[in-house]
Design a protein around this motif. Structure first.
Motif, PDB file in Angstrom:
ATOM      1  N   ALA A 143      36.623  -8.578  -5.910  1.00 48.32           N
ATOM      2  CA  ALA A 143      35.360  -9.006  -5.325  1.00 48.32           C
ATOM      3  C   ALA A 143      34.971 -10.398  -5.775  1.00 48.32           C
ATOM      4  CB  ALA A 143      34.253  -8.025  -5.702  1.00 48.32           C
ATOM      5  N   SER A 197      44.276  -9.122  -7.017  1.00 45.69           N
ATOM      6  CA  SER A 197      44.613  -7.769  -6.593  1.00 45.69           C
ATOM      7  C   SER A 197      45.239  -6.980  -7.728  1.00 45.69           C
ATOM      8  CB  SER A 197      45.564  -7.799  -5.398  1.00 45.69           C
ATOM      9  OG  SER A 197      44.949  -8.413  -4.309  1.00 45.69           O
ATOM     10  N   ASP A 219      34.766 -17.841   1.577  1.00 44.12           N
ATOM     11  CA  ASP A 219      35.435 -16.949   2.523  1.00 44.12           C
ATOM     12  C   ASP A 219      35.943 -15.724   1.767  1.00 44.12           C
ATOM     13  OD1 ASP A 219      35.584 -18.160   5.205  1.00 44.12           O
ATOM     14  OD2 ASP A 219      36.639 -19.784   4.193  1.00 44.12           O
ATOM     15  N   PRO A 220      36.183 -14.613   2.470  1.00 47.38           N
ATOM     16  CA  PRO A 220      36.941 -13.533   1.833  1.00 47.38           C
ATOM     17  C   PRO A 220      38.259 -14.114   1.333  1.00 47.38           C
ATOM     18  CG  PRO A 220      36.033 -12.798   3.928  1.00 47.38           C
ATOM     19  CD  PRO A 220      35.793 -14.274   3.858  1.00 47.38           C
ATOM     20  N   ASP A 225      41.918 -14.791   0.068  1.00 47.97           N
ATOM     21  CA  ASP A 225      43.283 -14.327   0.278  1.00 47.97           C
ATOM     22  C   ASP A 225      44.069 -14.476  -1.026  1.00 47.97           C
ATOM     23  OD1 ASP A 225      45.781 -13.681   1.217  1.00 47.97           O
ATOM     24  OD2 ASP A 225      46.113 -15.630   2.181  1.00 47.97           O
ATOM     25  N   ARG A 232      28.449 -11.102  -3.783  1.00 45.59           N
ATOM     26  CA  ARG A 232      29.796 -11.083  -3.214  1.00 45.59           C
ATOM     27  C   ARG A 232      29.810 -11.676  -1.807  1.00 45.59           C
ATOM     28  NH1 ARG A 232      30.672  -4.876  -3.814  1.00 45.59           N
ATOM     29  NH2 ARG A 232      28.435  -4.938  -4.239  1.00 45.59           N
ATOM     30  N   GLY A 273      32.018 -10.513   0.400  1.00 46.16           N
ATOM     31  CA  GLY A 273      32.301  -9.369   1.264  1.00 46.16           C
ATOM     32  C   GLY A 273      33.200  -9.764   2.426  1.00 46.16           C
ATOM     33  N   ASP A 274      32.835  -9.291   3.620  1.00 44.43           N
ATOM     34  CA  ASP A 274      33.654  -9.647   4.787  1.00 44.43           C
ATOM     35  C   ASP A 274      33.316 -11.034   5.320  1.00 44.43           C
ATOM     36  OD1 ASP A 274      31.235  -9.353   6.106  1.00 44.43           O
ATOM     37  OD2 ASP A 274      31.837  -7.560   7.224  1.00 44.43           O
ATOM     38  N   GLY A 275      32.332 -11.687   4.720  1.00 50.22           N
ATOM     39  CA  GLY A 275      31.998 -13.067   5.073  1.00 50.22           C
ATOM     40  C   GLY A 275      30.956 -13.217   6.162  1.00 50.22           C
ATOM     41  N   LYS A 276      30.625 -12.145   6.871  1.00 46.65           N
ATOM     42  CA  LYS A 276      29.731 -12.281   8.019  1.00 46.65           C
ATOM     43  C   LYS A 276      28.300 -12.627   7.584  1.00 46.65           C
ATOM     44  CE  LYS A 276      32.441  -9.125  10.885  1.00 46.65           C
ATOM     45  NZ  LYS A 276      32.460  -7.817  11.601  1.00 46.65           N
ATOM     46  N   GLN A 277      27.712 -11.804   6.724  1.00 49.54           N
ATOM     47  CA  GLN A 277      26.360 -12.103   6.255  1.00 49.54           C
ATOM     48  C   GLN A 277      26.359 -13.320   5.343  1.00 49.54           C
ATOM     49  OE1 GLN A 277      23.620 -10.616   7.407  1.00 49.54           O
ATOM     50  NE2 GLN A 277      22.391 -12.090   6.253  1.00 49.54           N
ATOM     51  N   SER A 290      28.104 -16.046   5.562  1.00 51.86           N
ATOM     52  CA  SER A 290      28.063 -17.292   6.329  1.00 51.86           C
ATOM     53  C   SER A 290      26.656 -17.579   6.841  1.00 51.86           C
ATOM     54  CB  SER A 290      29.051 -17.233   7.496  1.00 51.86           C
ATOM     55  OG  SER A 290      28.697 -16.212   8.415  1.00 51.86           O
TER      56      SER A 290
END
Length: 336
Positions: A16, A21, A182-183, A185, A253, A255-259, A261
């Motif tokens: 997070a 990983s 960004d999430p 990688d 966090r 997270g998936d980046g949507k909120q 952004s």
């Protein structure tokens, strides 16, 4: 399986916050070992034990959402305020040297995030009712501080962006170091065998030993020799703390980046990016990404090509100089 779930949650912070990983779970043998043998193999420390060892004269505690949060507040009361927030898998000790350098001319406030350092872990109720930014807001309200320069590293910087979006009246400027936007990688990470072996051992035993933390800190540093023996010991001590059920509940966090952004687009404060360009997780290209998301902020940046993911730990004196230069000369004085 409770220990397994708790350690998986603890290690999920690396995904997070650092997006590393690792998935460490105790083996069946470790779960069924005799209590004395398990205690010897996995010498966990309670937060009470850690407080006995690491609380000092500057340590203070306040309560928010039923949680006792450890903080320090140093420097002249009338001076400009720096609020410093550490990242995942860290503590307020990230800022020890920087606070020492700057507290003569700034008021330096820092705290341990819930579940880290000497702060309580989030209860089920706190995890449901609090948001990450509730903690710094409650602390600043308690201290009567109306406006700060927010300084954050890694996911601590994420909290700063969210705080500036939520309470623009409270944040005068942001100083962000190696902060994800960004999430993240992790497929590009190439780790040495010694670190992979330490991770494998942790997966087998469910415990991250001193060698694990030595490998971790060395891997994420631009120059491993800059990470002191004392810092390495502190990491081991703080992260053999008895696993917390809701460890990452109050970590800011992406997270998936949507909120995320949406929140980043709300930030309109002057922002200084101090970046370790040798960070294997968030390399220099991450500066371009965060600049794109902070589209309404006035961006300044410095890339330090020889420094890794934790510039405040690795080059604290350089970091302190950059903070002072930006606060004193790098942004316009609204009073003039």
């Amino acid at each position: 399986m409770t220990i397994k779930r708790n350690i998986d949650r603890a290690l999920a912070v690396l995904a997070a916050g650092l997006a590393l990983s690792l998935s460490v779970a105790p083996s069946a043998l470790a779960q069924t070992a005799a209590p004395d043998a398990a205690a010897q193999a996995h010498p966990w420390l309670t937060v009470t034990q850690l407080r006995k060892t690491y609380t000092d004269r500057q340590s203070r505690f306040f309560t928010v959402g039923g949680l006792s949060i450890h903080y320090k507040d140093e420097g002249p009361r009338g001076a400009p305020v720096l609020l410093m927030v550490h990242g995942s898998e860290s503590s307020l000790r990230t800022w020890d040297r920087i606070a020492q350098v700057l507290k003569g001319r700034y008021r330096v406030i820092r705290f341990d995030l819930p579940g880290y350092g000497l702060s309580d872990g989030a209860t089920d109720e706190a995890a449901k009712t609090l948001s990450p930014t509730d903690v710094p807001i409650a602390l600043l309200d308690r201290l009567g501080v109306k406006k700060v320069t927010f300084v954050g590293v890694s996911s601590g910087g994420t909290m700063g962006m969210y705080l500036a979006a939520r309470r623009p009246d409270m944040v005068e400027r942001l100083i962000l170091s190696n902060t994800p936007s960004d999430p993240v990688d992790t497929s590009h990470l190439v780790m040495p065998k010694s670190f992979l072996d330490a991770q494998a051992r942790a997966r087998q035993t469910g415990f991250r030993d001193q060698d694990f933390w030595n490998e971790f800190l060395s891997y994420f540093a631009g120059d491993a020799s800059r990470i002191s023996t004392q810092t390495r010991k502190e990491y081991y001590d703080f992260y053999r703390r008895v696993p917390e059920k809701n460890l990452i509940a109050l970590i800011a966090r992406i997270g998936d980046g949507k909120q995320a952004s949406i929140e980043m687009a709300k930030v309109d404060k002057p922002t200084f990016l101090i970046w370790g360009g040798a960070d294997p997780l968030l390399p220099e290209s991450a500066v371009t990404a965060i600049t794109r998301y902070l589209s309404h902020a006035q961006i300044s940046k410095v890339i330090m090509p020889d420094v890794g993911h934790y510039p405040p730990l690795e080059v604290p004196d350089r970091f302190a100089q950059l903070i002072a230069a930006y606060v004193e000369a790098g942004t316009p004085d609204p009073a003039k």
